[in-house]
Design a protein around this motif. Sequence first.
Motif, PDB file in Angstrom:
ATOM      1  N   GLY A 123     -46.596 -61.915  49.460  1.00  0.00           N
ATOM      2  CA  GLY A 123     -47.145 -60.820  50.346  1.00  0.00           C
ATOM      3  C   GLY A 123     -47.260 -59.396  49.531  1.00  0.00           C
ATOM      4  O   GLY A 123     -48.183 -58.559  49.760  1.00  0.00           O
ATOM      5  N   ILE A 124     -46.266 -59.132  48.830  1.00  0.00           N
ATOM      6  CA  ILE A 124     -46.352 -57.810  47.876  1.00  0.00           C
ATOM      7  C   ILE A 124     -47.575 -57.898  46.951  1.00  0.00           C
ATOM      8  O   ILE A 124     -48.253 -56.878  47.219  1.00  0.00           O
ATOM      9  CB  ILE A 124     -44.955 -57.750  47.035  1.00  0.00           C
ATOM     10  CG1 ILE A 124     -43.844 -57.422  48.130  1.00  0.00           C
ATOM     11  CG2 ILE A 124     -45.056 -56.284  46.224  1.00  0.00           C
ATOM     12  CD1 ILE A 124     -42.325 -57.351  47.375  1.00  0.00           C
ATOM     13  N   GLY A 152     -41.390 -62.342  55.399  1.00  0.00           N
ATOM     14  CA  GLY A 152     -42.412 -63.324  55.304  1.00  0.00           C
ATOM     15  C   GLY A 152     -43.924 -62.561  54.751  1.00  0.00           C
ATOM     16  O   GLY A 152     -43.944 -61.455  54.196  1.00  0.00           O
ATOM     17  N   PHE A 153     -44.748 -63.583  54.199  1.00  0.00           N
ATOM     18  CA  PHE A 153     -45.894 -62.985  53.575  1.00  0.00           C
ATOM     19  C   PHE A 153     -46.624 -61.996  54.290  1.00  0.00           C
ATOM     20  O   PHE A 153     -47.000 -60.867  53.691  1.00  0.00           O
ATOM     21  CB  PHE A 153     -46.937 -64.314  53.264  1.00  0.00           C
ATOM     22  CG  PHE A 153     -48.201 -64.005  52.516  1.00  0.00           C
ATOM     23  CD1 PHE A 153     -48.375 -63.900  51.437  1.00  0.00           C
ATOM     24  CD2 PHE A 153     -49.160 -63.443  53.604  1.00  0.00           C
ATOM     25  CE1 PHE A 153     -49.539 -63.327  50.944  1.00  0.00           C
ATOM     26  CE2 PHE A 153     -50.479 -63.420  53.017  1.00  0.00           C
ATOM     27  CZ  PHE A 153     -50.614 -63.215  51.747  1.00  0.00           C
ATOM     28  N   ALA A 204     -44.600 -58.640  54.337  1.00  0.00           N
ATOM     29  CA  ALA A 204     -44.642 -57.954  52.932  1.00  0.00           C
ATOM     30  C   ALA A 204     -46.062 -57.364  52.759  1.00  0.00           C
ATOM     31  O   ALA A 204     -46.033 -56.308  52.232  1.00  0.00           O
ATOM     32  CB  ALA A 204     -44.026 -59.022  51.921  1.00  0.00           C
ATOM     33  N   ALA A 205     -47.114 -57.938  52.922  1.00  0.00           N
ATOM     34  CA  ALA A 205     -48.445 -57.638  52.764  1.00  0.00           C
ATOM     35  C   ALA A 205     -48.634 -56.550  53.643  1.00  0.00           C
ATOM     36  O   ALA A 205     -49.281 -55.128  53.005  1.00  0.00           O
ATOM     37  CB  ALA A 205     -49.645 -58.635  53.066  1.00  0.00           C
ATOM     38  N   ALA A 206     -48.464 -56.135  54.921  1.00  0.00           N
ATOM     39  CA  ALA A 206     -48.341 -55.060  55.706  1.00  0.00           C
ATOM     40  C   ALA A 206     -47.457 -53.879  55.572  1.00  0.00           C
ATOM     41  O   ALA A 206     -48.009 -52.808  55.535  1.00  0.00           O
ATOM     42  CB  ALA A 206     -48.063 -55.736  57.294  1.00  0.00           C
ATOM     43  N   PHE A 207     -46.401 -54.329  54.704  1.00  0.00           N
ATOM     44  CA  PHE A 207     -45.330 -53.217  54.490  1.00  0.00           C
ATOM     45  C   PHE A 207     -46.099 -52.417  53.248  1.00  0.00           C
ATOM     46  O   PHE A 207     -45.733 -51.225  53.350  1.00  0.00           O
ATOM     47  CB  PHE A 207     -44.072 -53.672  53.853  1.00  0.00           C
ATOM     48  CG  PHE A 207     -43.275 -52.874  53.286  1.00  0.00           C
ATOM     49  CD1 PHE A 207     -42.544 -51.699  53.990  1.00  0.00           C
ATOM     50  CD2 PHE A 207     -43.085 -52.704  51.909  1.00  0.00           C
ATOM     51  CE1 PHE A 207     -41.942 -50.875  53.503  1.00  0.00           C
ATOM     52  CE2 PHE A 207     -42.224 -52.113  51.279  1.00  0.00           C
ATOM     53  CZ  PHE A 207     -41.478 -50.965  52.200  1.00  0.00           C
TER      54      PHE A 207
END
Length: 198
Positions: free
Chosen positions: A45-46, A108-109, A112-115
């Motif tokens: 996700g990062i 979660g994926f 982490a992507a939204a973060f």
Amino acid sequence: MTPNTLLAASLFAVVSSITPGPNNMMILASGVNFGFARSLRHLFGITLGFGLMVLLVGLGLHTVLDRWPVIYSTMRWAGAAYLLWLAWKLANAGPPSATASRATQPMGFFAAAAFQWVNPKAWVMAVTAISTFLPAQAQPPHVFALAALFMALNLPCVATWGAFGSAMRRVLQEPKKLRLFNMLMALALVGSLIPMLT
């Protein structure tokens, strides 16, 4: 990109991805608390979230932020508030157990992507990469190439922190040691905000 620009962009990607920051502190803590395998969704996700950020900034999102700087400031402070909340959760986390609730699961994926969109360090990295390594009138293929380069180099750098955290699990088996580690990581997470917000 010329070979010299490619080398410079690669060095920037590695240095900025492997140095301490919110993502690395959180994936380190996830590795300690949940192990490397359970932290993989967080890790991917990062990487993919940050790659998408570089891509969108390169395709013109930075001009929106230049025109309306209040948007960038709002996201920066929202990110800081979210990081403080994550640090508080981490500082108060107990050892994971078989009956742990969803609240004690690794990030979660999609989270982490939204973060990445509220992560001050990610914004600094993305804007710096685009403004430094691409010409003003860069074409989409060049932007895609830079985003792909950052994803390819970001993944192993961030994974190193998760693997290190997972290796530390044996040392931090005792609840008191794990609690101390989580508190130290919470402080490090808060500390990572200082240079980005000043």
